[in-house]
Every structure is written in structure tokens, then in C-alpha cells.
Design an enzyme around this catalytic site. Structure first.
Site, PDB file in Angstrom:
ATOM      1  N   ALA A   1     -19.510  -4.556  -0.264  1.00  0.00           N
ATOM      2  CA  ALA A   1     -19.778  -4.866  -1.476  1.00  0.00           C
ATOM      3  C   ALA A   1     -19.428  -3.640  -2.239  1.00  0.00           C
ATOM      4  O   ALA A   1     -20.488  -3.180  -2.940  1.00  0.00           O
ATOM      5  CB  ALA A   1     -20.926  -5.870  -1.692  1.00  0.00           C
ATOM      6  N   LYS A   2     -18.594  -2.806  -1.905  1.00  0.00           N
ATOM      7  CA  LYS A   2     -18.343  -1.683  -2.551  1.00  0.00           C
ATOM      8  C   LYS A   2     -19.637  -0.614  -2.349  1.00  0.00           C
ATOM      9  O   LYS A   2     -19.987   0.056  -3.396  1.00  0.00           O
ATOM     10  CB  LYS A   2     -18.090  -1.838  -4.035  1.00  0.00           C
ATOM     11  CG  LYS A   2     -16.843  -2.495  -4.401  1.00  0.00           C
ATOM     12  CD  LYS A   2     -16.554  -2.661  -5.894  1.00  0.00           C
ATOM     13  CE  LYS A   2     -15.296  -3.374  -6.287  1.00  0.00           C
ATOM     14  NZ  LYS A   2     -14.935  -3.416  -7.753  1.00  0.00           N
TER      15      LYS A   2
ATOM     16  N   GLY B   1     -14.238  -6.422   2.497  1.00  0.00           N
ATOM     17  CA  GLY B   1     -15.471  -6.203   1.255  1.00  0.00           C
ATOM     18  C   GLY B   1     -16.825  -6.540   1.873  1.00  0.00           C
ATOM     19  O   GLY B   1     -17.684  -6.987   1.140  1.00  0.00           O
TER      20      GLY B   1
ATOM     21  N   LEU C   1     -24.106  -2.618  -0.018  1.00  0.00           N
ATOM     22  CA  LEU C   1     -24.831  -3.108   1.130  1.00  0.00           C
ATOM     23  C   LEU C   1     -24.890  -1.944   2.143  1.00  0.00           C
ATOM     24  O   LEU C   1     -24.839  -2.175   3.365  1.00  0.00           O
ATOM     25  CB  LEU C   1     -24.166  -4.486   1.663  1.00  0.00           C
ATOM     26  CG  LEU C   1     -24.299  -5.453   0.686  1.00  0.00           C
ATOM     27  CD1 LEU C   1     -23.499  -6.584   1.003  1.00  0.00           C
ATOM     28  CD2 LEU C   1     -25.685  -6.023   0.246  1.00  0.00           C
TER      29      LEU C   1
ATOM     30  N   TYR D   1       0.731  -1.340   0.136  1.00  0.00           N
ATOM     31  CA  TYR D   1      -0.231   0.054   0.015  1.00  0.00           C
ATOM     32  C   TYR D   1       1.062   1.297  -0.083  1.00  0.00           C
ATOM     33  O   TYR D   1       1.705   1.397   0.900  1.00  0.00           O
ATOM     34  CB  TYR D   1      -0.885   0.009   1.024  1.00  0.00           C
ATOM     35  CG  TYR D   1      -1.817  -1.069   1.383  1.00  0.00           C
ATOM     36  CD1 TYR D   1      -2.198  -1.860   0.226  1.00  0.00           C
ATOM     37  CD2 TYR D   1      -2.540  -1.573   2.585  1.00  0.00           C
ATOM     38  CE1 TYR D   1      -2.981  -2.896   0.619  1.00  0.00           C
ATOM     39  CE2 TYR D   1      -3.162  -2.404   2.630  1.00  0.00           C
ATOM     40  CZ  TYR D   1      -3.778  -3.303   1.689  1.00  0.00           C
ATOM     41  OH  TYR D   1      -4.480  -4.428   1.673  1.00  0.00           O
TER      42      TYR D   1
END
Length: 303
Positions: A201-202, A198, A205, A51
Site C-alpha cells: 500500500a505505497k 500493491g 504497510l 513500461y
């Protein structure tokens, strides 16, 4: 905040962890996010040497050094940046892992890493050599425990069979139920924990669910399916609570899950996620309703 044991280790991680990839490189802003996490009782911080070319580890280490004994730092290894930082190559070799851990320790300003994770993996890797590297680092005191970050069932099964991993980090959510059939029962049987990523879910949700729907769909779901299923889920299980609560509690309802690692780009996001994790767990009936509505898919690729 509640804690759960990580595999068969003596590490107890909070049910919500901070995925540090999203905190950015502006040090003051990043520090505020980490400080908000500490204020909420979060003790699990996940970073990687990949990162921001290692800058993320530096920021995390600097922000946590005064509370080092109270937190659990997880980082990852295996992706080697090219010298010009244009891209990276996969390198799970023993030599690279043992060389790179020292750089991570320096950036993190710590003498040891609580959880050192292989950042990927393929079935063609020299798995025995990779395991040997982690075992030696553990014996030498550079790391306390090790795990892998992977969604490849065939790779995961090799590590379950051959190594002493305490955890696997993998994507898991109501819209990505692939781990449920093939690997979560295996982990539970062997005393290995899942650290999930996740979970929202981007953003699909979250309470911005329909705003986040893309024409591309999401995994097995096409655009029209998402437009149909998300309001249905909301009506059935999130009528009186936030969708974020439902999404995070769905992960935590599985006995193999130790911690849900969610990213945050602001202190407000941290507080929202923390409140969601502290909320009422889902009932078995609510979990059953979600499973009736959401697809139970399997890993067709990434074996």
C-alpha cells in the site's frame, strides 16, 4: 522459495514475484535487481509493453535469456502508445493484440510468453474478440497461458464466465480488502489464481508506516484513520516481526492467491521482501485480528 500452482495451468510460480516496472532503465542497475531476485529463488517476473515504451521488456528479456527455461515471464498488452509517446489509448482489439505480441516476443528475446495478460479492460470492450485473440495465440504457441490485469468486478466476471484465464492480477492488501468479498471466492471456486500487486500500500504497510502517511489518506482511509489504525495493527500483529512480513503474509493467507508481485528499486528491497515471504505464515487468529481492525470495503467505482 515456496511455489504455488497458477490456476489450472502447469506453471508453478514463487510466492514472491518481481514487479519489473520499478527496476528503472539503467541497464546495469536493473540487471542487479533481477539477479538478486534470481539469487533469492524468485522465478516469476512481471512486465508490460507499456513500461518505459517497451524498454522494460528489453531489459527483462536480456537479463533472463540465459535462464529462460527456469523462469516464468508474464507481460501485458492493450495500451497503445501514441507515436510521440505523450500518452496511450486503450486497444483490446484482436488485431492489435496479435500484432503487439510479436513485438513483445522480440523485445523479450524469447519464442514464447508464459503468461500474457490483458492490461486493463472495460465492460464495453469486444470481449469475445479479445478472448479469441488470446486463444489463437495459445494455439499458435506464442503464449502458454493468458490472464487479465484488472480490478473491475464486472469485467472480471465476464472473463471467468467466457474464457480460459488462469489468473487475474489485482491490487490487494490489508488496506485494500475490496477483492475479498466479491471476487476472491469466485476465483477459488473456478480454479483461477490471483497475482496480487500493491501489497505494501505505497509503503504504508512497511516498517516506515507512519512516515508514509499522506494528508490525502489512502482509498477509504483518511489521514486520521491511518494514524490510528497503523500503530494498532503493528501492536496487535507485528510486535515481534516486521510489518512487511505481516503485509505479504496477509495476501498469501488467502487460498486464491498464487503470488505476491512486489516492485523493487534495489537488491536490498528484493532480499527484504524475500525474507518476508519466507517468514512464518499468519495464524488464523492473526488474520481474524487484522480483519477486525482493517475495513472490509467494496468496489464502489471501477465496475
Amino acid at each position: 522459495m515456496r511455489k504455488r500452482r497458477l490456476g489450472n495451468s502447469d506453471l508453478y510460480v514463487t510466492e514472491l514475484g518481481l514487479g519489473c516496472m520499478s527496476i528503472g532503465t539503467e541497464e546495469n542497475a536493473a540487471r542487479r535487481i533481477i539477479e538478486a531476485a534470481l539469487e533469492e529463488g524468485i522465478n516469476y517476473f512481471d512486465t508490460a509493453d507499456l513500461y518505459d515504451f517497451g524498454e522494460n521488456e528489453k531489459i527483462v528479456g536480456q537479463a533472463l535469456k540465459d535462464v529462460r527455461e527456469q523462469v516464468i515471464i508474464a507481460t501485458k498488452v492493450g495500451n497503445r502508445w501514441h507515436s510521440d509517446h505523450s500518452s496511450w489509448t486503450w486497444d483490446p482489439s484482436k488485431a492489435y493484440i496479435k500484432e503487439e505480441v510479436k513485438k513483445s516476443l522480440k523485445r523479450l528475446e524469447t519464442d514464447y510468453i508464459d503468461l500474457y495478460q490483458l492490461h486493463g479492460g472495460t465492460i464495453e470492450d469486444p470481449i469475445d474478440d479479445t478472448i479469441e485473440a488470446f486463444e489463437e495465440l495459445k494455439a499458435e504457441g506464442f503464449i502458454r497461458y493468458y490472464g487479465i490485469s484488472s480490478i473491475r468486478p464486472n469485467v472480471i466476471k465476464k472473463y471467468v464466465e467466457k474464457s480460459n484465464i488462469v489468473s487475474v492480477m489485482m491490487q490487494y492488501s490489508i488496506l485494500d480488502r475490496r477483492p475479498e468479498e466479491e471476487v476472491l471466492p469466485l476465483f477459488h471456486e473456478h480454479g483461477i489464481s490471483v497475482v496480487t500487486r500493491g501489497p505494501l500500500a505505497k509503503g504504508l504497510l512497511s516498517d516506515k508506516l507512519l512516515e508514509k502517511v499522506s494528508e490525502k489518506g489512502y482509498l477509504d482511509y483518511n489521514y486520521d484513520e491511518l494514524r490510528a489504525i497503523l500503530p494498532l495493527l503493528k501492536g496487535k500483529v507485528a510486535a515481534s516481526r516486521s510489518f512487511t512480513e505481516v503485509a505479504l503474509q496477509y495476501n498469501l493467507a488467502n487460498p486464491a492467491v498464487a503470488s505476491v508481485v512486489a516492485g523493487a528499486s534495489s537488491p536490498e528491497q528484493i532480499r527484504s521482501n524475500a525474507n518476508a515471504v519466507r517468514s512464518q505464515p499468519l495464524s488464523s487468529e492473526e488474520v481474524a485480528v487484522i480483519k477486525e481492525i482493517a475495513k472490509a470495503s467494496i468496489y464502489k467505482e471501477h465496475r
